[in-house]
Scaffold this active site. Structure first.
Site, PDB file in Angstrom:
ATOM      1  N   CYS A 120       0.864  -1.298  -0.142  1.00  0.00           N
ATOM      2  CA  CYS A 120      -0.068  -0.044  -0.329  1.00  0.00           C
ATOM      3  C   CYS A 120       0.777   1.213   0.114  1.00  0.00           C
ATOM      4  O   CYS A 120       1.447   1.588   1.036  1.00  0.00           O
ATOM      5  CB  CYS A 120      -0.678  -0.104   1.395  1.00  0.00           C
ATOM      6  SG  CYS A 120      -2.063   1.604   1.500  1.00  0.00           S
ATOM      7  N   CYS A 149      -0.411   4.119   2.196  1.00  0.00           N
ATOM      8  CA  CYS A 149      -0.239   3.998   3.610  1.00  0.00           C
ATOM      9  C   CYS A 149       1.260   4.233   3.904  1.00  0.00           C
ATOM     10  O   CYS A 149       1.391   4.863   4.771  1.00  0.00           O
ATOM     11  CB  CYS A 149      -0.494   2.614   4.013  1.00  0.00           C
ATOM     12  SG  CYS A 149      -2.057   1.992   3.108  1.00  0.00           S
ATOM     13  N   ASP A 150       2.086   3.727   3.099  1.00  0.00           N
ATOM     14  CA  ASP A 150       3.643   3.827   3.765  1.00  0.00           C
ATOM     15  C   ASP A 150       4.563   4.339   2.782  1.00  0.00           C
ATOM     16  O   ASP A 150       5.662   4.501   3.136  1.00  0.00           O
ATOM     17  CB  ASP A 150       4.016   2.179   3.630  1.00  0.00           C
ATOM     18  CG  ASP A 150       3.245   1.309   4.672  1.00  0.00           C
ATOM     19  OD1 ASP A 150       2.904   1.912   5.567  1.00  0.00           O
ATOM     20  OD2 ASP A 150       3.132   0.111   4.271  1.00  0.00           O
TER      21      ASP A 150
END
Ligand code: NDP
Length: 309
Positions: free
Chosen positions: A134, A137-138
């Site tokens: 992701c 997300c990261d």
């Protein structure tokens, strides 16, 4: 046999938001969390893009809070996985873990999706330490660093473009000599200076040390093996929605996502609603999953009212 007004399958942001709204509407929802309590989100560490947490929030803490909030309003949160369903007649018949039988007047499916991984032991070893599925997300952790994205579809292009805005350099590891992605996404990738596409390449191994990922060993179709130095390894080779159990009953798209009608959570069976990643190939965010969980609960409430249940 137990009969419930609203049964919710799934303990991620979609399931718990549905539970909060359903409980507050006096639907006495029963929620079953599956094998990954808290859902897919708990595979990441810090969530920095969920509104309301300017300093970020630990993913497990966020999910514990949602669970507590749902339980606080009277949702009955249980552990267990649906193993059989009969959506042919209402109330719907759901079997949990092969033994517990439940009849549900309305059913909210929020069973999520699983990101696909290559299946390499080295990839597993560095999950959360440089290996991620992701970018949204990261990606932020890789500002001014070098990363690789595996895959050649729309998601891979989208993630590579997102990462290119943060990272110094982005490699795309593509197993064929063409993208699967739409032309417009391909063009954007080709126009981005800090993305380098490595065609005809498969990953043999993710390389790393005690600090995390340091590189990847690739095998080109012509037999050449070579290493690239990277700090992050992002998978974008598709997701598998957890919808197989419902396939005989509900309309799904070609990739197995449950189809919902218009701007609602209504599936092809009246009284069955879907929320979160199991019906969303596109956005796949905690906040969009939560929003669709709210929609599912509101739709279930309306359905029960209209049917005098
Ligand atoms: P796709 O299935 O479209 O693409 C998967 C990609 O991963 C393909 O390039 C595939 O290669 C590659 N791949 C699969 N398995 C492996 C493997 N084991 N090793 C290496 N590479 C592998 O998935 P997406 O998640 O990209 O997209 C899903 C759907 O969502 C699509 O319909 C897409 O169009 C849509 N979408 C649309 C967006 C938009 O419009 N902006 C954004 C994101 C998704 P190969 O081509 O060789 O099979």
């Amino acid at each position: 046999m137990e009969t419930v007004k609203t049964l919710i399958l799934g303990g991620g942001p979609a399931g718990f938001t549905a539970a909060i709204y359903a409980a507050r509407a006096n639907l006495s929802p029963v929620v079953y969390e599956g094998i990954q309590p808290g859902g897919q989100l708990t595979t990441t560490t810090v969530v920095e893009n969920f509104p309301g947490f300017p300093g970020g929030v630990d993913a497990n803490t966020l999910m514990d809070s949602m669970r507590q909030q749902a339980a606080g309003f009277g949702a009955d949160v249980r552990r267990g996985t649906a193993t059989a369903v009969d959506l042919g007649t209402r109330p719907f018949h759901v079997t949990i873990d092969g033994e517990t039988e439940i009849l549900a007047q309305t059913l909210i499916i929020a069973t999520g999706a699983q990101a696909r991984y290559l299946g390499l032991p080295s990839e597993e070893k560095f999950k959360g330490a440089g290996v991620s599925a992701c970018a949204t997300c990261d990606g932020f952790f890789y500002r001014k660093r070098t990363v690789a994205v595996v895959g050649g579809g729309d998601t891979a292009c989208e993630e590579a473009l997102y990462l290119a805005g943060l990272a110094k350099k982005v490699y795309m590891i593509v197993r064929r000599d063409v993208f699967r992605a739409s032309k417009i996404m391909q063009d954007k990738v080709f126009k981005t200076d800090n993305i380098e596409v490595l065609w005809n390449c498969n990953t043999q191994e993710v390389l790393g040390d005690a600090m995390g990922v340091t590189g990847a060993r690739l095998l080109r179709k012509d037999g050449t093996v070579f290493d690239i130095a990277i700090d992050g390894f992002f998978l974008a080779i598709g997701h598998t929605p957890a919808s197989a159990l419902f396939a005989p009953w509900l309309e799904l798209d070609d990739n197995g996502y449950i189809l919902t009608q218009g701007k609602s959570a209504q599936t092809s069976v009246p009284g069955v609603f879907a929320a979160g990643d199991v019906q969303d190939p596109r956005y796949r965010q905690a906040v969009t999953a939560a929003a669709s969980g709210c929609m599912a609960a509101r739709d279930a409430e309306k359905f029960l009212l209209e049917n005098n249940i």
